[in-house]
Write a protein that holds these residues in place. Structure first.
Motif, PDB file in Angstrom:
ATOM      1  N   ASP A  57      72.504  59.808  24.347  1.00  0.00           N
ATOM      2  CA  ASP A  57      71.686  60.860  23.712  1.00  0.00           C
ATOM      3  C   ASP A  57      70.531  60.260  22.927  1.00  0.00           C
ATOM      4  O   ASP A  57      69.419  60.798  22.923  1.00  0.00           O
ATOM      5  CB  ASP A  57      72.565  61.721  22.794  1.00  0.00           C
ATOM      6  CG  ASP A  57      73.559  62.561  23.591  1.00  0.00           C
ATOM      7  OD1 ASP A  57      73.311  62.748  24.803  1.00  0.00           O
ATOM      8  OD2 ASP A  57      74.562  63.004  23.000  1.00  0.00           O
ATOM      9  N   TRP A  58      70.782  59.162  22.243  1.00  0.00           N
ATOM     10  CA  TRP A  58      69.716  58.524  21.473  1.00  0.00           C
ATOM     11  C   TRP A  58      68.598  58.007  22.370  1.00  0.00           C
ATOM     12  O   TRP A  58      67.427  57.998  21.990  1.00  0.00           O
ATOM     13  CB  TRP A  58      70.290  57.365  20.660  1.00  0.00           C
ATOM     14  CG  TRP A  58      70.906  56.281  21.523  1.00  0.00           C
ATOM     15  CD1 TRP A  58      72.181  56.206  21.951  1.00  0.00           C
ATOM     16  CD2 TRP A  58      70.226  55.142  22.055  1.00  0.00           C
ATOM     17  NE1 TRP A  58      72.392  55.090  22.724  1.00  0.00           N
ATOM     18  CE2 TRP A  58      71.192  54.402  22.801  1.00  0.00           C
ATOM     19  CE3 TRP A  58      68.926  54.658  21.984  1.00  0.00           C
ATOM     20  CZ2 TRP A  58      70.870  53.228  23.469  1.00  0.00           C
ATOM     21  CZ3 TRP A  58      68.621  53.476  22.635  1.00  0.00           C
ATOM     22  CH2 TRP A  58      69.587  52.772  23.376  1.00  0.00           C
ATOM     23  N   ALA A  59      68.977  57.595  23.571  1.00  0.00           N
ATOM     24  CA  ALA A  59      67.961  57.102  24.509  1.00  0.00           C
ATOM     25  C   ALA A  59      67.144  58.244  25.103  1.00  0.00           C
ATOM     26  O   ALA A  59      65.964  58.075  25.440  1.00  0.00           O
ATOM     27  CB  ALA A  59      68.616  56.285  25.614  1.00  0.00           C
ATOM     28  N   MET A  60      67.769  59.414  25.262  1.00  0.00           N
ATOM     29  CA  MET A  60      67.075  60.565  25.829  1.00  0.00           C
ATOM     30  C   MET A  60      66.262  61.330  24.785  1.00  0.00           C
ATOM     31  O   MET A  60      65.460  62.193  25.151  1.00  0.00           O
ATOM     32  CB  MET A  60      68.084  61.507  26.473  1.00  0.00           C
ATOM     33  CG  MET A  60      68.833  60.903  27.641  1.00  0.00           C
ATOM     34  SD  MET A  60      67.729  60.419  28.985  1.00  0.00           S
ATOM     35  CE  MET A  60      67.105  62.017  29.468  1.00  0.00           C
ATOM     36  N   ILE A  67      58.853  65.931  26.067  1.00  0.00           N
ATOM     37  CA  ILE A  67      58.785  67.159  26.881  1.00  0.00           C
ATOM     38  C   ILE A  67      58.543  68.383  26.000  1.00  0.00           C
ATOM     39  O   ILE A  67      57.719  69.256  26.317  1.00  0.00           O
ATOM     40  CB  ILE A  67      60.084  67.299  27.696  1.00  0.00           C
ATOM     41  CG1 ILE A  67      60.184  66.158  28.717  1.00  0.00           C
ATOM     42  CG2 ILE A  67      60.122  68.650  28.393  1.00  0.00           C
ATOM     43  CD1 ILE A  67      61.496  66.143  29.479  1.00  0.00           C
ATOM     44  N   ASN A  68      59.256  68.456  24.879  1.00  0.00           N
ATOM     45  CA  ASN A  68      59.057  69.591  23.967  1.00  0.00           C
ATOM     46  C   ASN A  68      57.649  69.607  23.386  1.00  0.00           C
ATOM     47  O   ASN A  68      57.049  70.675  23.203  1.00  0.00           O
ATOM     48  CB  ASN A  68      60.088  69.537  22.836  1.00  0.00           C
ATOM     49  CG  ASN A  68      61.498  69.774  23.329  1.00  0.00           C
ATOM     50  OD1 ASN A  68      61.707  70.438  24.352  1.00  0.00           O
ATOM     51  ND2 ASN A  68      62.479  69.231  22.627  1.00  0.00           N
ATOM     52  N   LEU A  73      52.262  71.984  23.159  1.00  0.00           N
ATOM     53  CA  LEU A  73      50.811  71.886  23.322  1.00  0.00           C
ATOM     54  C   LEU A  73      50.305  72.933  24.305  1.00  0.00           C
ATOM     55  O   LEU A  73      49.276  73.582  24.066  1.00  0.00           O
ATOM     56  CB  LEU A  73      50.423  70.486  23.792  1.00  0.00           C
ATOM     57  CG  LEU A  73      50.572  69.365  22.752  1.00  0.00           C
ATOM     58  CD1 LEU A  73      50.253  68.015  23.372  1.00  0.00           C
ATOM     59  CD2 LEU A  73      49.667  69.613  21.549  1.00  0.00           C
ATOM     60  N   ARG A  74      51.030  73.117  25.395  1.00  0.00           N
ATOM     61  CA  ARG A  74      50.621  74.144  26.361  1.00  0.00           C
ATOM     62  C   ARG A  74      50.716  75.538  25.746  1.00  0.00           C
ATOM     63  O   ARG A  74      49.829  76.382  25.950  1.00  0.00           O
ATOM     64  CB  ARG A  74      51.506  74.047  27.604  1.00  0.00           C
ATOM     65  CG  ARG A  74      51.266  72.787  28.423  1.00  0.00           C
ATOM     66  CD  ARG A  74      52.199  72.741  29.625  1.00  0.00           C
ATOM     67  NE  ARG A  74      51.964  71.550  30.437  1.00  0.00           N
ATOM     68  CZ  ARG A  74      52.699  71.215  31.510  1.00  0.00           C
ATOM     69  NH1 ARG A  74      53.717  72.001  31.885  1.00  0.00           N
ATOM     70  NH2 ARG A  74      52.415  70.127  32.184  1.00  0.00           N
ATOM     71  N   SER A  75      51.776  75.769  24.988  1.00  0.00           N
ATOM     72  CA  SER A  75      51.914  77.064  24.318  1.00  0.00           C
ATOM     73  C   SER A  75      50.788  77.274  23.307  1.00  0.00           C
ATOM     74  O   SER A  75      50.242  78.387  23.185  1.00  0.00           O
ATOM     75  CB  SER A  75      53.273  77.148  23.631  1.00  0.00           C
ATOM     76  OG  SER A  75      53.410  78.365  22.922  1.00  0.00           O
TER      77      SER A  75
END
Length: 297
Positions: A57-60, A67-68, A73-75
């Motif tokens: 989990d720490w690596a992801m 991604i968020n 930014l798109r929002s």
């Protein structure tokens, strides 16, 4: 010293090749294990996934955060575009609102003109105020009707409520109205209910004073002031305003017309009345029939 350095370099090369070979073999073994279709191998893969994947989990976290961030930014870009569109729509709505208010005001003025009760014998021409040339020394407005519409000097002009002034200067397509507030304006008036006659004299203020009043004690603030028709200046009975008293005690007229919003004016056609030019012949028993001539008042 040189020999020690060369010996160290001799060991580094084979060691790198050995580590690379071991890494390739491990990867190949993992690939083969992952591709083998066997129940035992499948259970082994599941156990490995259960042990290894939760601890990553720490690596992801950086990947998930990136991604968020991209989604945010798109929002934000979509929100900024929507905000700009809403601003443009708001500007259009403000323009439409202003146009609607102007149309509403013009409609109200026209309705006021239609609600004015006049003598059935009087006809009128409605004109639009083109310009206001008011100044401390001269107060008048310009109308878009003139000689082509039959306008004559001296005719009365009214808005939707009361008397505004008189025609003073007629062109082919335009005419000028001298307002009651102008210093050159002097209108014979009757004060109701006392019935006293007076003169409404303009002094370039919005409340012209009352002059030549016979008995000021019979006049009260709030009394109606209408045109008297004396001298043939205006038809009688046109509303001018109401009596008011200034701080100095002088009687003035609070004008009924809305001078701040003069957009449409109604010019009353007043062709005068039949005048008796030879009254002596009326009482002559044997004389000819009286002669009546029509003159423009």
């Amino acid at each position: 010293m040189a020999r020690d350095g060369s010996q160290g370099e001799d060991y580094v090369g084979p060691l790198k090749r050995l580590m690379l070979t071991i890494l390739v073999l491990c990867l190949l073994a993992i690939f083969l294990v992952w591709r083998i279709d066997s129940p035992r191998v499948e259970r082994f893969r599941a156990q490995v996934a259960d042990k290894v994947v939760p601890s990553f989990d720490w690596a992801m976290a950086p990947v998930t955060g990136t991604i968020n961030l991209i989604r945010d930014l798109r929002s934000y870009q979509r929100i900024a575009q929507q905000n700009q569109e809403l601003r443009r729509e708001l500007q259009q709505m403000k323009a439409w609102k202003e146009a609607a208010l102007q149309l509403e005001q013009e409609n109200a003025r026209l309705l006021d003109l239609n609600n004015v009760r006049l003598d059935p014998k009087l006809t009128y021409v409605t004109g639009v105020v083109l310009a206001d040339s008011g100044s401390p020394f001269r107060q008048s407005v310009l109308l878009n009707i003139g000689a082509r519409d039959g306008i004559v000097d001296g005719w009365a002009a009214m808005d939707g409520i009361g008397l505004v002034g008189r025609i003073s200067g007629v062109g082919a397509n335009t005419s000028r109205v001298i307002l009651l507030t102008d210093a050159t304006s002097h209108i014979p008036a009757t004060i109701q209910p006392s019935g006293q006659t007076a003169l409404v004299s303009g002094d370039n203020s919005m409340a012209p004073p009352i002059d030549f009043l016979e008995n000021p004690d019979q006049v009260r603030p709030g009394d109606r002031v209408v045109s008297s028709g004396d001298g043939g200046v205006f038809p009688s009975g046109l509303l001018i305003g109401q009596i008011a008293r200034d701080p100095g005690g002088r009687l003035r007229v609070r004008l009924a017309a809305d001078y701040e919003r003069l957009e449409f004016l109604r010019v009353l056609r007043d062709h005068g009345h039949q005048a008796i030019t030879e009254p002596g012949e009326l009482i002559s028993p044997d004389g000819p029939a009286p002669t009546l001539e029509s003159t423009d008042g």
